[in-house]
Design a protein around this motif. Structure first.
Motif, PDB file in Angstrom:
ATOM      1  N   SER A 129      56.214   1.866 -14.079  1.00  0.00           N
ATOM      2  CA  SER A 129      56.992   3.089 -13.727  1.00  0.00           C
ATOM      3  C   SER A 129      57.232   3.257 -12.238  1.00  0.00           C
ATOM      4  CB  SER A 129      56.216   4.563 -13.878  1.00  0.00           C
ATOM      5  OG  SER A 129      56.841   5.461 -13.493  1.00  0.00           O
ATOM      6  N   LYS A 130      58.315   3.620 -11.660  1.00  0.00           N
ATOM      7  CA  LYS A 130      58.742   3.715 -10.115  1.00  0.00           C
ATOM      8  C   LYS A 130      58.388   4.916  -9.653  1.00  0.00           C
ATOM      9  CE  LYS A 130      61.701   0.993  -8.176  1.00  0.00           C
ATOM     10  NZ  LYS A 130      63.040   0.221  -8.120  1.00  0.00           N
ATOM     11  N   ASN A 131      57.714   5.931 -10.609  1.00  0.00           N
ATOM     12  CA  ASN A 131      57.409   7.391 -10.349  1.00  0.00           C
ATOM     13  C   ASN A 131      58.520   8.101  -9.650  1.00  0.00           C
ATOM     14  OD1 ASN A 131      54.824   6.981 -10.871  1.00  0.00           O
ATOM     15  ND2 ASN A 131      54.477   6.081  -8.914  1.00  0.00           N
ATOM     16  N   LYS A 132      59.595   7.631 -10.812  1.00  0.00           N
ATOM     17  CA  LYS A 132      60.933   8.360 -10.379  1.00  0.00           C
ATOM     18  C   LYS A 132      61.434   9.107 -11.760  1.00  0.00           C
ATOM     19  CE  LYS A 132      65.371   8.268  -7.650  1.00  0.00           C
ATOM     20  NZ  LYS A 132      66.092   7.245  -7.179  1.00  0.00           N
ATOM     21  N   ILE A 133      61.720  10.227 -11.937  1.00  0.00           N
ATOM     22  CA  ILE A 133      62.482  10.687 -12.837  1.00  0.00           C
ATOM     23  C   ILE A 133      63.787  11.491 -12.492  1.00  0.00           C
ATOM     24  CG2 ILE A 133      62.242  12.577 -14.603  1.00  0.00           C
ATOM     25  CD1 ILE A 133      60.218  10.735 -14.788  1.00  0.00           C
ATOM     26  N   ILE A 134      64.656  10.899 -13.462  1.00  0.00           N
ATOM     27  CA  ILE A 134      66.232  11.360 -13.179  1.00  0.00           C
ATOM     28  C   ILE A 134      66.136  12.445 -14.206  1.00  0.00           C
ATOM     29  CG2 ILE A 134      68.751  11.129 -13.237  1.00  0.00           C
ATOM     30  CD1 ILE A 134      67.133   9.414 -10.847  1.00  0.00           C
ATOM     31  N   HIS A 135      66.164  13.839 -13.363  1.00  0.00           N
ATOM     32  CA  HIS A 135      66.361  15.203 -14.394  1.00  0.00           C
ATOM     33  C   HIS A 135      67.895  15.533 -14.806  1.00  0.00           C
ATOM     34  CE1 HIS A 135      62.155  16.095 -13.866  1.00  0.00           C
ATOM     35  NE2 HIS A 135      62.434  15.588 -12.321  1.00  0.00           N
ATOM     36  N   CYS A 136      68.034  15.701 -15.839  1.00  0.00           N
ATOM     37  CA  CYS A 136      69.536  16.097 -16.252  1.00  0.00           C
ATOM     38  C   CYS A 136      70.052  17.456 -15.894  1.00  0.00           C
ATOM     39  CB  CYS A 136      69.766  15.687 -17.797  1.00  0.00           C
ATOM     40  SG  CYS A 136      68.698  16.940 -18.873  1.00  0.00           S
ATOM     41  N   LYS A 137      71.250  17.567 -15.518  1.00  0.00           N
ATOM     42  CA  LYS A 137      71.861  18.816 -15.262  1.00  0.00           C
ATOM     43  C   LYS A 137      71.960  19.607 -16.589  1.00  0.00           C
ATOM     44  CE  LYS A 137      72.693  18.065 -10.773  1.00  0.00           C
ATOM     45  NZ  LYS A 137      72.151  16.449 -10.725  1.00  0.00           N
ATOM     46  N   GLU A 138      71.968  20.879 -16.561  1.00  0.00           N
ATOM     47  CA  GLU A 138      71.959  21.822 -17.848  1.00  0.00           C
ATOM     48  C   GLU A 138      73.401  21.408 -18.567  1.00  0.00           C
ATOM     49  OE1 GLU A 138      72.155  26.371 -19.156  1.00  0.00           O
ATOM     50  OE2 GLU A 138      71.709  25.853 -17.004  1.00  0.00           O
ATOM     51  N   LYS A 139      74.589  21.207 -17.844  1.00  0.00           N
ATOM     52  CA  LYS A 139      75.788  21.042 -18.494  1.00  0.00           C
ATOM     53  C   LYS A 139      76.693  20.419 -17.457  1.00  0.00           C
ATOM     54  CE  LYS A 139      77.709  25.613 -18.181  1.00  0.00           C
ATOM     55  NZ  LYS A 139      78.352  26.765 -19.057  1.00  0.00           N
ATOM     56  N   LEU A 140      77.813  19.671 -17.810  1.00  0.00           N
ATOM     57  CA  LEU A 140      78.752  18.830 -16.947  1.00  0.00           C
ATOM     58  C   LEU A 140      80.031  19.149 -17.715  1.00  0.00           C
ATOM     59  CD1 LEU A 140      76.404  15.576 -16.465  1.00  0.00           C
ATOM     60  CD2 LEU A 140      77.124  17.455 -14.539  1.00  0.00           C
ATOM     61  N   ASP A 141      81.036  19.176 -16.420  1.00  0.00           N
ATOM     62  CA  ASP A 141      82.242  19.278 -16.991  1.00  0.00           C
ATOM     63  C   ASP A 141      83.032  18.169 -16.332  1.00  0.00           C
ATOM     64  OD1 ASP A 141      82.654  20.240 -14.532  1.00  0.00           O
ATOM     65  OD2 ASP A 141      83.310  22.237 -15.260  1.00  0.00           O
ATOM     66  N   TYR A 142      84.378  18.092 -16.786  1.00  0.00           N
ATOM     67  CA  TYR A 142      85.055  16.963 -15.936  1.00  0.00           C
ATOM     68  C   TYR A 142      85.187  16.899 -14.710  1.00  0.00           C
ATOM     69  CZ  TYR A 142      89.331  13.834 -14.875  1.00  0.00           C
ATOM     70  OH  TYR A 142      89.958  12.979 -14.426  1.00  0.00           O
ATOM     71  N   LYS A 143      85.325  18.205 -13.922  1.00  0.00           N
ATOM     72  CA  LYS A 143      85.614  18.112 -12.534  1.00  0.00           C
ATOM     73  C   LYS A 143      84.260  17.761 -11.651  1.00  0.00           C
ATOM     74  CE  LYS A 143      89.474  21.627 -12.366  1.00  0.00           C
ATOM     75  NZ  LYS A 143      89.862  22.977 -11.820  1.00  0.00           N
ATOM     76  N   ARG A 144      83.108  18.257 -12.409  1.00  0.00           N
ATOM     77  CA  ARG A 144      81.884  17.920 -11.812  1.00  0.00           C
ATOM     78  C   ARG A 144      81.547  16.596 -11.817  1.00  0.00           C
ATOM     79  NH1 ARG A 144      76.190  21.380 -12.225  1.00  0.00           N
ATOM     80  NH2 ARG A 144      75.166  20.108 -10.918  1.00  0.00           N
ATOM     81  N   MET A 145      81.927  16.061 -13.044  1.00  0.00           N
ATOM     82  CA  MET A 145      81.810  14.510 -13.186  1.00  0.00           C
ATOM     83  C   MET A 145      82.134  13.660 -12.360  1.00  0.00           C
ATOM     84  SD  MET A 145      79.195  13.418 -15.329  1.00  0.00           S
ATOM     85  CE  MET A 145      79.585  11.923 -16.175  1.00  0.00           C
ATOM     86  N   LEU A 146      83.545  13.935 -11.703  1.00  0.00           N
ATOM     87  CA  LEU A 146      84.161  13.276 -10.823  1.00  0.00           C
ATOM     88  C   LEU A 146      83.369  13.088  -9.413  1.00  0.00           C
ATOM     89  CD1 LEU A 146      87.780  14.818 -11.220  1.00  0.00           C
ATOM     90  CD2 LEU A 146      87.162  12.283 -11.778  1.00  0.00           C
ATOM     91  N   TYR A 147      82.790  13.950  -9.166  1.00  0.00           N
ATOM     92  CA  TYR A 147      81.904  13.861  -8.035  1.00  0.00           C
ATOM     93  C   TYR A 147      80.842  12.927  -8.151  1.00  0.00           C
ATOM     94  CZ  TYR A 147      84.591  17.465  -6.077  1.00  0.00           C
ATOM     95  OH  TYR A 147      85.634  18.419  -5.536  1.00  0.00           O
ATOM     96  N   SER A 148      80.327  12.624  -9.194  1.00  0.00           N
ATOM     97  CA  SER A 148      79.020  11.794  -9.581  1.00  0.00           C
ATOM     98  C   SER A 148      78.919  11.696 -11.065  1.00  0.00           C
ATOM     99  CB  SER A 148      77.888  12.215  -8.731  1.00  0.00           C
ATOM    100  OG  SER A 148      76.870  11.531  -8.916  1.00  0.00           O
TER     101      SER A 148
END
Length: 247
Positions: A129-148
């Motif tokens: 483990s690198k002691n790093k968790i990628i916490h997911c967002k509650e929900k995502l749409d197309y516009k938000r996903m364009l940024y990352s």
């Protein structure tokens, strides 16, 4: 809950990790799955390792490409062969925790969600483990996903009964990102299950090389796949780099 899940796994020279990856699928508490591994003309012993598992478990299937074609074509071949009600993704060096399929399927079916993803842990090449968790967002749409790209490929799952078989753009890199964008053009949201259910093996090269590659392939995705203008392509590429560096 007896839905068949098709697990999409491209393989290229993964002899060091493929056994761990397959074992993480075999250890799933949810048992109604098929694992479709497409080999992209490996020149190590990974195919022999996969074939040894197939002899013991017919839920694991192997298809060999005739020429080296990249992960997008390998994944798309696996999707074309899939028989599942749901399609999930697991690369040949990553791992799932035992309750990944069980909990994610329950999350999707009980809430009538057609696209989902989860949180995940980063491990190094040796599985530590690198002691790093990628916490997911509650929900995502197309516009938000364009940024990352906020969806880890090893955690993603979509309902192929409802959405049909949706394929990745056939580009050498960022093809998974392209698939999420494609799905979110027809589905309003992808939903995050805030549990760590997978482990991503970080084998990245130097940060400077990663930044150059990220710029190149994000630009290609926005300009040539998403058909954004030069200005918009640069704008979204810049935001992706900034978001990556801040993580």
């Amino acid at each position: 809950m007896n839905k068949l899940v098709s697990i999409i796994t491209p393989n290229y020279n993964s002899e060091k990790f493929i056994s761990q990856t397959i074992n993480s699928v075999l250890n799933q508490t949810y048992k109604n799955w098929e694992m479709i591994i497409v080999d992209d003309v490996s020149n190590d012993d990974s195919v022999e390792i996969i074939e040894s598992y197939i002899l013991k478990n017919n839920r694991i299937k192997l298809f060999k490409l005739s020429k080296n074609s990249g992960a997008a074509i390998a994944r798309n071949k696996a999707i074309s062969l899939a028989k599942g009600n749901f399609i999930a993704f697991l690369d040949s060096d990553d791992l799932w925790l035992p309750k990944k399929l069980e909990q994610q399927l329950k999350f999707m079916i009980s809430n009538n969600y057609n696209i989902s993803y989860t949180s995940y842990e980063i491990i190094n090449e040796n599985g530590i483990s690198k002691n790093k968790i990628i916490h997911c967002k509650e929900k995502l749409d197309y516009k938000r996903m364009l940024y990352s790209n906020e969806i880890g490929c090893l955690t993603a799952m979509y309902n192929s009964d409802v959405l049909g078989k949706v394929f990745m753009p056939e580009i050498r890199k960022r093809q998974d990102y392209g698939l999420w964008l494609k799905l979110l053009k027809t589905e309003s949201y992808a939903f995050g299950l805030p549990k760590v259910l997978a482990k991503y093996r970080d084998q990245s090269q130097s940060m400077s090389n990663n930044k150059v590659e990220m710029l190149k392939w994000n630009w290609n995705l926005y300009k040539n796949v998403e058909k954004k203008s030069y200005f918009r392509s640069f704008y979204y590429t810049l935001f992706n780099v900034i978001n990556k560096l801040l993580k």
